[in-house]
Design a protein around this motif. Structure first.
Motif, PDB file in Angstrom:
ATOM      1  N   ALA A 166      43.329   5.290  40.314  1.00 59.60           N
ATOM      2  CA  ALA A 166      42.223   6.153  40.748  1.00 59.60           C
ATOM      3  C   ALA A 166      42.560   6.614  42.154  1.00 59.60           C
ATOM      4  N   ARG A 167      42.584   7.922  42.397  1.00 56.53           N
ATOM      5  CA  ARG A 167      42.988   8.454  43.703  1.00 56.53           C
ATOM      6  C   ARG A 167      41.809   9.088  44.419  1.00 56.53           C
ATOM      7  N   VAL A 168      41.730   8.805  45.712  1.00 53.76           N
ATOM      8  CA  VAL A 168      40.677   9.405  46.531  1.00 53.76           C
ATOM      9  C   VAL A 168      41.383  10.254  47.581  1.00 53.76           C
ATOM     10  N   VAL A 176      42.080  10.808  38.694  1.00 52.46           N
ATOM     11  CA  VAL A 176      42.925   9.749  38.152  1.00 52.46           C
ATOM     12  C   VAL A 176      44.354  10.285  38.101  1.00 52.46           C
ATOM     13  N   HIS A 177      45.308   9.448  38.471  1.00 49.27           N
ATOM     14  CA  HIS A 177      46.712   9.852  38.458  1.00 49.27           C
ATOM     15  C   HIS A 177      47.283   9.617  37.061  1.00 49.27           C
ATOM     16  N   TYR A 178      47.544  10.720  36.339  1.00 48.26           N
ATOM     17  CA  TYR A 178      48.000  10.589  34.959  1.00 48.26           C
ATOM     18  C   TYR A 178      49.520  10.739  34.823  1.00 48.26           C
ATOM     19  N   MET A 180      53.654   9.298  36.647  1.00 51.00           N
ATOM     20  CA  MET A 180      54.406   8.308  37.400  1.00 51.00           C
ATOM     21  C   MET A 180      55.153   9.072  38.490  1.00 51.00           C
ATOM     22  N   ASP A 181      55.093   8.568  39.731  1.00 50.28           N
ATOM     23  CA  ASP A 181      55.777   9.245  40.822  1.00 50.28           C
ATOM     24  C   ASP A 181      57.081   8.541  41.176  1.00 50.28           C
ATOM     25  N   PHE A 182      58.083   9.361  41.481  1.00 53.06           N
ATOM     26  CA  PHE A 182      59.366   8.852  41.954  1.00 53.06           C
ATOM     27  C   PHE A 182      59.606   9.446  43.335  1.00 53.06           C
ATOM     28  N   PRO A 255      57.613  15.104  49.626  1.00 49.96           N
ATOM     29  CA  PRO A 255      58.494  15.339  48.479  1.00 49.96           C
ATOM     30  C   PRO A 255      58.498  14.151  47.505  1.00 49.96           C
ATOM     31  N   HIS A 256      58.339  14.442  46.246  1.00 43.58           N
ATOM     32  CA  HIS A 256      58.470  13.426  45.195  1.00 43.58           C
ATOM     33  C   HIS A 256      58.489  14.126  43.850  1.00 43.58           C
ATOM     34  N   LEU A 257      58.846  13.387  42.816  1.00 47.77           N
ATOM     35  CA  LEU A 257      58.743  13.900  41.445  1.00 47.77           C
ATOM     36  C   LEU A 257      57.532  13.261  40.791  1.00 47.77           C
ATOM     37  N   HIS A 258      56.657  14.084  40.242  1.00 46.76           N
ATOM     38  CA  HIS A 258      55.589  13.576  39.383  1.00 46.76           C
ATOM     39  C   HIS A 258      56.072  13.780  37.955  1.00 46.76           C
ATOM     40  N   PHE A 259      56.203  12.672  37.238  1.00 47.92           N
ATOM     41  CA  PHE A 259      56.702  12.674  35.867  1.00 47.92           C
ATOM     42  C   PHE A 259      55.542  12.329  34.939  1.00 47.92           C
TER      43      PHE A 259
HETATM   44 ZN   LIG Z   1      52.062  12.035  40.651  1.00 51.15          ZN
END
Ligand SMILES: [Zn+2]
Length: 313
Positions: A166-168, A176-178, A180-182, A255-259
């Protein structure tokens, strides 16, 4: 001797359902195999949680579906039913034993424009257009089943964000973060998790540089915030092929990848019956599966059973 032959055949081909993983958790993707059935090449559907998931021929006597375990239901047993033009009383039904898990809460700071409640007409129009574009991806007729093997991680960098958190944002906007972040610097290679077809390549408001791959059978993977997209719409890519670069485009803190992993579903009943949507499931669950045309042997299902995961518990 005919009766003997019949007995032998029915022992080998007794209809059965294999659920992988056998004990899925909230938010997990599940591969459902209906084996030992004469499907005649016809499609059907697997129904659970009020949704219908496409059940497609995978092998001569095997049908396969991807089923999403919603992340917001109560754990426990849920019925899974199979609808197919050739189904008769001998076709089995199954139970999904949904396991409990808890999700974290994270506090993040992003640029003010991303939490503003008042949106300009131009932005509203853009978001509406983008929503229509992505709907086309989910509503297209599913492409045939592929033997995907074991999906691979999309980058070699470390995982910085988990599914279901859950992200605020700036203490005000919640979501909600649906995915996975790298982590990774701009330019870090991003690879296709499995063989598939590029069904979206575009620059979007929230997800920035965006690629979506269709892996067949209603399974899609999404790659967000890219600085560079290295593949073209309609192109077939193979597992491990470089498809883009990590970036910081769209709604990001850096910077990141949201997968993401999306499964195509249709509402099974109610006012929305037949309407198509996508359900985002846990990419960590996808990375633990081996996805073939035939069910995995009981021993390999046991191996793939989620060992206690190190995160988000
Ligand atoms: Zn993400």
């Amino acid at each position: 001797m005919a009766p003997l032959v019949l007995i032998a055949a029915s022992v080998i081909a007794a209809p059965h359902v294999v659920i992988d993983p056998p004990q899925p958790r909230l938010g997990d993707p599940v591969v459902v195999y209906v084996a030992g059935v004469e499907h005649g090449g016809e499609w059907g559907s697997a129904e659970a949680f009020g949704y219908s998931f496409t059940l497609q021929p995978a092998g001569k006597t095997v049908l396969r579906a991807f089923v999403a375990i919603p992340s917001d239901i109560e754990p426990g047993p849920y019925p899974l039913t199979v609808s197919h033009p050739r189904a008769d009383a001998a076709w089995p039904a199954a139970t999904l034993q949904v396991q409990k898990r808890t999700f974290e809460t994270a506090h993040l700071r992003v640029a003010k424009k991303f939490t503003k409640r008042k949106r300009s007409d131009a932005l509203k129009a853009r978001l509406k257009r983008e929503q229509a574009q992505i709907r086309l991806v989910w509503t297209a007729t599913p492409t045939p089943v592929r033997d995907l093997g074991r999906p691979a991680r999309p980058t070699k960098t470390r995982i910085t964000g988990h599914y279901g958190t859950a992200r605020v944002f700036n203490n005000e906007r919640r979501s909600v973060h649906y995915g996975m972040d790298f982590g990774g610097r701009i330019g870090t290679p991003v690879y296709a998790t499995a063989t598939g077809k590029v069904v979206m390549s575009s620059m979007r408001w929230g997800s920035g540089g965006t690629l979506i791959l269709d892996h067949g059978g209603g399974l899609f993977t999404t790659y967000f915030h890219l600085s560079k997209r290295r593949v073209k719409l309609g192109q077939t890519v193979t597992k491990g092929q470089r498809i883009g670069d990590v970036g910081r485009s769209g709604r990001v803190t850096g910077p990141h990848l949201h997968f993401g992993v999306a499964l195509r579903a249709a509402y099974a009943d109610g006012a929305k019956a037949g309407q198509i949507r996508s359900l985002y499931v846990d990419p960590a669950g996808l990375l633990m599966l081996k996805i073939g045309r035939t069910p995995p042997s009981p021993s390999s299902v046991a191996e793939a059973k989620p060992s206690p995961r190190k995160h988000a518990e």
